[in-house]
Write a protein that holds these residues in place. Structure first.
Motif, mmCIF file in Angstrom:
data_model
loop_
_atom_site.group_PDB
_atom_site.id
_atom_site.type_symbol
_atom_site.label_atom_id
_atom_site.label_comp_id
_atom_site.label_asym_id
_atom_site.label_seq_id
_atom_site.Cartn_x
_atom_site.Cartn_y
_atom_site.Cartn_z
ATOM 1 N N ASP A 29 8.338 -0.623 -0.854
ATOM 2 C CA ASP A 29 9.591 -1.281 -0.627
ATOM 3 C C ASP A 29 10.563 -0.605 0.436
ATOM 4 N N VAL A 30 9.613 0.632 0.983
ATOM 5 C CA VAL A 30 10.622 1.485 1.957
ATOM 6 C C VAL A 30 10.139 1.045 3.343
ATOM 7 N N PRO A 31 11.266 0.777 3.915
ATOM 8 C CA PRO A 31 11.281 0.244 5.566
ATOM 9 C C PRO A 31 10.387 1.703 6.316
ATOM 10 N N ARG A 58 5.422 -6.303 4.832
ATOM 11 C CA ARG A 58 5.382 -4.942 4.776
ATOM 12 C C ARG A 58 4.402 -4.784 3.913
ATOM 13 N N VAL A 59 3.009 -3.929 4.440
ATOM 14 C CA VAL A 59 2.062 -3.618 3.574
ATOM 15 C C VAL A 59 2.009 -2.102 3.377
ATOM 16 N N ALA A 60 1.612 -1.840 2.191
ATOM 17 C CA ALA A 60 1.181 -0.216 1.798
ATOM 18 C C ALA A 60 0.011 -0.128 1.039
ATOM 19 N N GLY A 61 -0.952 0.616 1.335
ATOM 20 C CA GLY A 61 -2.285 1.035 0.512
ATOM 21 C C GLY A 61 -2.583 2.356 0.900
ATOM 22 N N PRO A 62 -3.598 2.697 -0.133
ATOM 23 C CA PRO A 62 -4.371 4.164 0.353
ATOM 24 C C PRO A 62 -5.355 3.764 1.604
ATOM 25 N N VAL A 171 -0.691 4.329 3.834
ATOM 26 C CA VAL A 171 -0.288 3.615 5.167
ATOM 27 C C VAL A 171 0.616 2.635 4.700
ATOM 28 N N VAL A 172 1.651 2.768 5.406
ATOM 29 C CA VAL A 172 2.871 1.864 5.163
ATOM 30 C C VAL A 172 3.123 1.159 6.643
ATOM 31 N N ALA A 173 3.080 -0.187 6.615
ATOM 32 C CA ALA A 173 3.132 -1.049 8.067
ATOM 33 C C ALA A 173 3.955 -2.202 7.913
ATOM 34 N N ALA A 192 12.852 11.027 -1.803
ATOM 35 C CA ALA A 192 13.549 11.110 -0.702
ATOM 36 C C ALA A 192 14.196 9.816 -0.088
ATOM 37 N N ALA A 193 13.031 9.140 0.144
ATOM 38 C CA ALA A 193 13.454 7.506 0.823
ATOM 39 C C ALA A 193 14.381 6.783 -0.346
ATOM 40 N N ARG A 194 14.029 6.907 -1.567
ATOM 41 C CA ARG A 194 14.987 6.114 -2.576
ATOM 42 C C ARG A 194 16.474 6.512 -2.645
#
Length: 228
Positions: A29-31, A58-62, A171-173, A192-194
């Motif tokens: 959920d973080v840009p 937006r994707v995120a995963g290990p 990895v966030v893309a 910190a992002a939130r």
């Protein structure tokens, strides 16, 4: 003389930190712009690796990490059958002459629940990948496939588009680029992002403009700038 099948080197199990699904979901959920501000340039992949179709989610995963020497794609094809659901397959390659994967490989990855492929290289069958809605971040496309002969270990540290990636890093893309969040810092980075996003949401454009103008003017003054 009979040909022997190459032996696949097992992936390393030495991932020191396991990131919870809740943290991975939160980072989704973080840009990437916010993550880049927090983590710095070294954790951001070079601009050469971009989403190959738009609008990309937006994707995120290990990270499930792979190293493919130029001209060869064997280990990426091996990784597709080994990466866990939710993983982002990250490929070190740099090859600009041959495709690392095509439509069927991406379709199998998608069917197995892989979140995305991030590759410092090329793919092919972009129309099929785009139609399936499978996120691929890479250098571009080329119609000719690579060979399948080079065996390298899976889930070892790789360098993808200038950024070091360890297996298990998050990895966030998105459309802005690709950021690597170290597994050991994932939870603190999310916190910190939130906080930063909440602060930004509470600030009006007028307030931002005033603070921005004051900061820029102070920097100009400190640098000796004089209004003409």
């Amino acid at each position: 003389m009979a040909m022997t099948e190459p032996t696949i080197v097992p992936e390393s199990s030495a991932v020191s930190v396991s990131v919870s699904g809740a943290v991975v979901g939160g980072l989704r959920d973080v840009p990437t712009t916010t993550l880049a501000d927090l983590l710095g340039r070294a954790r951001v992949m070079d601009v050469v690796v971009r989403p190959l179709w738009q609008p990309v989610p937006r994707v995120a995963g290990p990270a499930f990490t792979v190293r493919c020497p130029p001209g060869d794609n064997l280990m990426l094809h091996a990784a597709v059958h080994r990466a866990a659901p939710g993983a982002v397959i990250v490929v070190e390659s740099g090859d600009l002459d041959f495709a690392l994967a095509g439509g069927n490989v991406c379709a199998v990855a998608q069917r197995r629940g892989v979140a995305a492929i991030v590759a410092d290289g090329l793919i092919r069958d972009l129309a099929e990948v785009r139609e399936a809605g499978f996120p691929v971040f890479a250098r571009g496309v080329i119609p000719i496939p690579g060979a399948k002969s080079a065996v390298t270990p899976l889930n070892r540290r790789v360098r993808c588009a200038g950024a070091e990636v360890d297996a298990g890093d998050v990895v966030v893309a998105d459309e802005e680029g690709v950021v690597v969040v170290p597994a050991a810092r994932a939870e603190e980075t999310l916190t910190a992002a939130r906080a930063r996003l909440a602060q930004e949401a509470a600030q009006s454009l007028d307030d931002w403009e005033k603070a921005h103008r004051n900061r820029i003017d102070a920097l100009l003054h400190a640098g000796g700038h004089e209004e003409s």
